[in-house]
Design a protein around this motif. Structure first.
Motif, PDB file in Angstrom:
ATOM      1  N   GLY A 117       5.229  -1.262  52.519  1.00 37.33           N
ATOM      2  CA  GLY A 117       5.781  -1.820  53.750  1.00 37.33           C
ATOM      3  C   GLY A 117       5.392  -0.991  54.963  1.00 37.33           C
ATOM      4  O   GLY A 117       4.209  -0.747  55.211  1.00 37.33           O
ATOM      5  N   ASP A 118       6.396  -0.544  55.698  1.00 42.15           N
ATOM      6  CA  ASP A 118       6.152   0.222  56.922  1.00 42.15           C
ATOM      7  C   ASP A 118       5.955   1.715  56.667  1.00 42.15           C
ATOM      8  O   ASP A 118       5.754   2.486  57.602  1.00 42.15           O
ATOM      9  N   TYR A 119       6.024   2.150  55.408  1.00 43.49           N
ATOM     10  CA  TYR A 119       5.968   3.566  55.066  1.00 43.49           C
ATOM     11  C   TYR A 119       4.643   3.958  54.417  1.00 43.49           C
ATOM     12  O   TYR A 119       4.011   3.154  53.731  1.00 43.49           O
ATOM     13  N   ILE A 120       4.271   5.211  54.615  1.00 38.28           N
ATOM     14  CA  ILE A 120       3.124   5.778  53.917  1.00 38.28           C
ATOM     15  C   ILE A 120       3.503   7.153  53.372  1.00 38.28           C
ATOM     16  O   ILE A 120       4.323   7.864  53.949  1.00 38.28           O
ATOM     17  N   PHE A 121       2.902   7.497  52.225  1.00 38.06           N
ATOM     18  CA  PHE A 121       3.047   8.828  51.646  1.00 38.06           C
ATOM     19  C   PHE A 121       1.775   9.614  51.932  1.00 38.06           C
ATOM     20  O   PHE A 121       0.672   9.115  51.667  1.00 38.06           O
ATOM     21  N   ILE A 122       1.913  10.811  52.467  1.00 32.24           N
ATOM     22  CA  ILE A 122       0.771  11.644  52.840  1.00 32.24           C
ATOM     23  C   ILE A 122       0.814  12.950  52.052  1.00 32.24           C
ATOM     24  O   ILE A 122       1.867  13.596  51.964  1.00 32.24           O
ATOM     25  N   ILE A 130       2.072  22.159  55.490  1.00 31.30           N
ATOM     26  CA  ILE A 130       3.434  22.295  54.956  1.00 31.30           C
ATOM     27  C   ILE A 130       4.279  23.179  55.878  1.00 31.30           C
ATOM     28  O   ILE A 130       5.458  22.917  56.110  1.00 31.30           O
ATOM     29  N   LYS A 131       3.673  24.212  56.435  1.00 35.59           N
ATOM     30  CA  LYS A 131       4.391  25.052  57.395  1.00 35.59           C
ATOM     31  C   LYS A 131       4.764  24.245  58.643  1.00 35.59           C
ATOM     32  O   LYS A 131       5.862  24.403  59.192  1.00 35.59           O
ATOM     33  N   HIS A 154       4.586  18.910  43.564  1.00 35.05           N
ATOM     34  CA  HIS A 154       3.770  18.497  44.695  1.00 35.05           C
ATOM     35  C   HIS A 154       4.696  18.266  45.886  1.00 35.05           C
ATOM     36  O   HIS A 154       5.864  17.878  45.709  1.00 35.05           O
ATOM     37  N   ILE A 155       4.187  18.485  47.073  1.00 34.33           N
ATOM     38  CA  ILE A 155       4.930  18.186  48.301  1.00 34.33           C
ATOM     39  C   ILE A 155       4.216  17.052  49.022  1.00 34.33           C
ATOM     40  O   ILE A 155       2.999  17.099  49.233  1.00 34.33           O
ATOM     41  N   LEU A 156       4.974  16.030  49.388  1.00 39.17           N
ATOM     42  CA  LEU A 156       4.435  14.889  50.132  1.00 39.17           C
ATOM     43  C   LEU A 156       5.239  14.684  51.407  1.00 39.17           C
ATOM     44  O   LEU A 156       6.383  15.134  51.508  1.00 39.17           O
ATOM     45  N   PHE A 157       4.633  13.983  52.346  1.00 36.63           N
ATOM     46  CA  PHE A 157       5.327  13.619  53.586  1.00 36.63           C
ATOM     47  C   PHE A 157       5.465  12.097  53.624  1.00 36.63           C
ATOM     48  O   PHE A 157       4.470  11.378  53.529  1.00 36.63           O
ATOM     49  N   LEU A 158       6.685  11.616  53.743  1.00 32.82           N
ATOM     50  CA  LEU A 158       6.932  10.188  53.913  1.00 32.82           C
ATOM     51  C   LEU A 158       7.072   9.907  55.400  1.00 32.82           C
ATOM     52  O   LEU A 158       7.943  10.487  56.060  1.00 32.82           O
ATOM     53  N   ARG A 159       6.218   9.011  55.903  1.00 32.78           N
ATOM     54  CA  ARG A 159       6.220   8.733  57.344  1.00 32.78           C
ATOM     55  C   ARG A 159       6.049   7.246  57.605  1.00 32.78           C
ATOM     56  O   ARG A 159       5.663   6.501  56.715  1.00 32.78           O
ATOM     57  N   LYS A 160       6.328   6.840  58.828  1.00 33.27           N
ATOM     58  CA  LYS A 160       6.110   5.455  59.205  1.00 33.27           C
ATOM     59  C   LYS A 160       4.610   5.214  59.392  1.00 33.27           C
ATOM     60  O   LYS A 160       3.902   6.059  59.935  1.00 33.27           O
ATOM     61  N   ARG A 161       4.150   4.056  58.949  1.00 35.22           N
ATOM     62  CA  ARG A 161       2.731   3.735  58.999  1.00 35.22           C
ATOM     63  C   ARG A 161       2.183   3.816  60.427  1.00 35.22           C
ATOM     64  O   ARG A 161       1.058   4.252  60.656  1.00 35.22           O
ATOM     65  N   ASN A 162       2.992   3.402  61.404  1.00 29.18           N
ATOM     66  CA  ASN A 162       2.532   3.401  62.795  1.00 29.18           C
ATOM     67  C   ASN A 162       2.746   4.743  63.499  1.00 29.18           C
ATOM     68  O   ASN A 162       2.388   4.907  64.661  1.00 29.18           O
ATOM     69  N   ASP A 165       1.760  10.899  62.261  1.00 29.04           N
ATOM     70  CA  ASP A 165       1.821  12.311  62.647  1.00 29.04           C
ATOM     71  C   ASP A 165       3.250  12.771  62.954  1.00 29.04           C
ATOM     72  O   ASP A 165       3.457  13.928  63.315  1.00 29.04           O
ATOM     73  N   GLU A 166       4.209  11.875  62.809  1.00 27.78           N
ATOM     74  CA  GLU A 166       5.594  12.205  63.143  1.00 27.78           C
ATOM     75  C   GLU A 166       6.410  12.416  61.877  1.00 27.78           C
ATOM     76  O   GLU A 166       6.591  11.495  61.079  1.00 27.78           O
ATOM     77  N   SER A 167       6.913  13.620  61.668  1.00 21.28           N
ATOM     78  CA  SER A 167       7.672  13.936  60.459  1.00 21.28           C
ATOM     79  C   SER A 167       8.898  13.044  60.320  1.00 21.28           C
ATOM     80  O   SER A 167       9.584  12.760  61.297  1.00 21.28           O
ATOM     81  N   LEU A 168       9.159  12.646  59.075  1.00 21.55           N
ATOM     82  CA  LEU A 168      10.301  11.779  58.820  1.00 21.55           C
ATOM     83  C   LEU A 168      11.087  12.258  57.593  1.00 21.55           C
ATOM     84  O   LEU A 168      12.258  12.617  57.695  1.00 21.55           O
ATOM     85  N   VAL A 169      10.418  12.257  56.416  1.00 21.36           N
ATOM     86  CA  VAL A 169      11.071  12.682  55.182  1.00 21.36           C
ATOM     87  C   VAL A 169      10.140  13.611  54.417  1.00 21.36           C
ATOM     88  O   VAL A 169       8.950  13.319  54.261  1.00 21.36           O
ATOM     89  N   THR A 170      10.670  14.727  53.949  1.00 17.70           N
ATOM     90  CA  THR A 170       9.914  15.672  53.129  1.00 17.70           C
ATOM     91  C   THR A 170      10.230  15.387  51.662  1.00 17.70           C
ATOM     92  O   THR A 170      11.391  15.279  51.281  1.00 17.70           O
ATOM     93  N   ILE A 171       9.168  15.288  50.854  1.00 14.96           N
ATOM     94  CA  ILE A 171       9.295  14.828  49.470  1.00 14.96           C
ATOM     95  C   ILE A 171       8.828  15.902  48.487  1.00 14.96           C
ATOM     96  O   ILE A 171       7.801  16.549  48.702  1.00 14.96           O
ATOM     97  N   GLU A 172       9.578  16.077  47.388  1.00 14.93           N
ATOM     98  CA  GLU A 172       9.126  16.906  46.276  1.00 14.93           C
ATOM     99  C   GLU A 172       8.908  16.014  45.064  1.00 14.93           C
ATOM    100  O   GLU A 172       9.786  15.217  44.703  1.00 14.93           O
TER     101      GLU A 172
END
Length: 212
Positions: A117-122, A130-131, A154-162, A165-172
């Motif tokens: 949907g509107d989310y992407i995992f990076i 990560i810092k 692993h560490i991932l960044f969950l962010r809005k597709r649009n 570059d804007e942090s939203l959710v930090t994932i392990e």
């Protein structure tokens, strides 16, 4: 009385000097906007019940100095400054640590990069990414870099597709399953975030971690 009066005057003059000295340092060395800085200090003084303005501006300068050494992406005007400063102090020594980029890159697993949907995992491309995330999110994710290098997670960044570059959710992620997901200040994820997390876990269930 004369001595006491002189001492009081000296202290007041010294406080004024300290205030403007640090104010100018924030503007000239850390690129704060003078007007925005003044309004911010006044707001924090009011809403966080700080009576000593000289103390407050020294703390802000200390915060800017620490964060500037670690990442240029820090929030210059955090809403909850005193809490943010405490977190910054806690993470500072962890985040100063140098890591092997070569070993980190061997652990990068781009199979985890996907969208729902509107989310992407990076997947971060470097330990600095990560810092940066730790700085923007005010969390302790930088302490997980060793675990990534050692193959524990692993560490991932969950962010809005649009807004990639804007942090939203930090994932392990461990064993292809998201075991931890936090928003800024370690706040809980939203219901919408959780739906995306569930979709990720369903997608990668029973798959082998190719970077393991």
């Amino acid at each position: 009385m004369y001595t006491v009066w002189n001492t009081e005057i000296y202290c007041r003059v010294n406080d004024i000097y300290t205030y403007y000295s640090f104010f100018n340092k924030l503007v000239n060395e850390y690129d704060y906007n003078a007007k925005d800085l003044w309004l911010y200090l006044d707001r924090i003084k009011t809403f966080e019940a700080v009576e000593d303005m000289s103390f407050l501006i020294r703390e802000l300068c200390d915060y800017a100095n620490m964060m500037n050494q670690l990442s240029s992406k820090y929030d210059k005007y955090p809403r909850h400054f005193l809490t943010t400063h405490k977190i910054a102090c806690r993470n500072y020594n962890r985040m100063k640590k140098e890591f092997s980029e070569e070993l980190f890159k061997k652990r990068i697993n781009k199979q985890y990069e996907c969208s729902f949907g509107d989310y992407i995992f990076i997947y971060p491309d470097s330990t600095q990414d990560i810092k940066d995330e730790a700085t923007m999110q005010n969390n302790c994710v930088a302490s997980y870099i060793d675990k990534v290098i050692d193959g524990e997670c692993h560490i991932l960044f969950l962010r809005k597709r649009n807004k990639p570059d804007e942090s939203l959710v930090t994932i392990e992620v461990r064993n292809n399953h998201i075991v931890q997901a936090r928003r800024r200040f370690n706040d809980d994820v939203t219901a919408e975030d959780q739906k995306t997390i569930d979709a990720f876990n369903k997608k990668f269930a029973n798959k082998e971690d190719k970077a393991a």
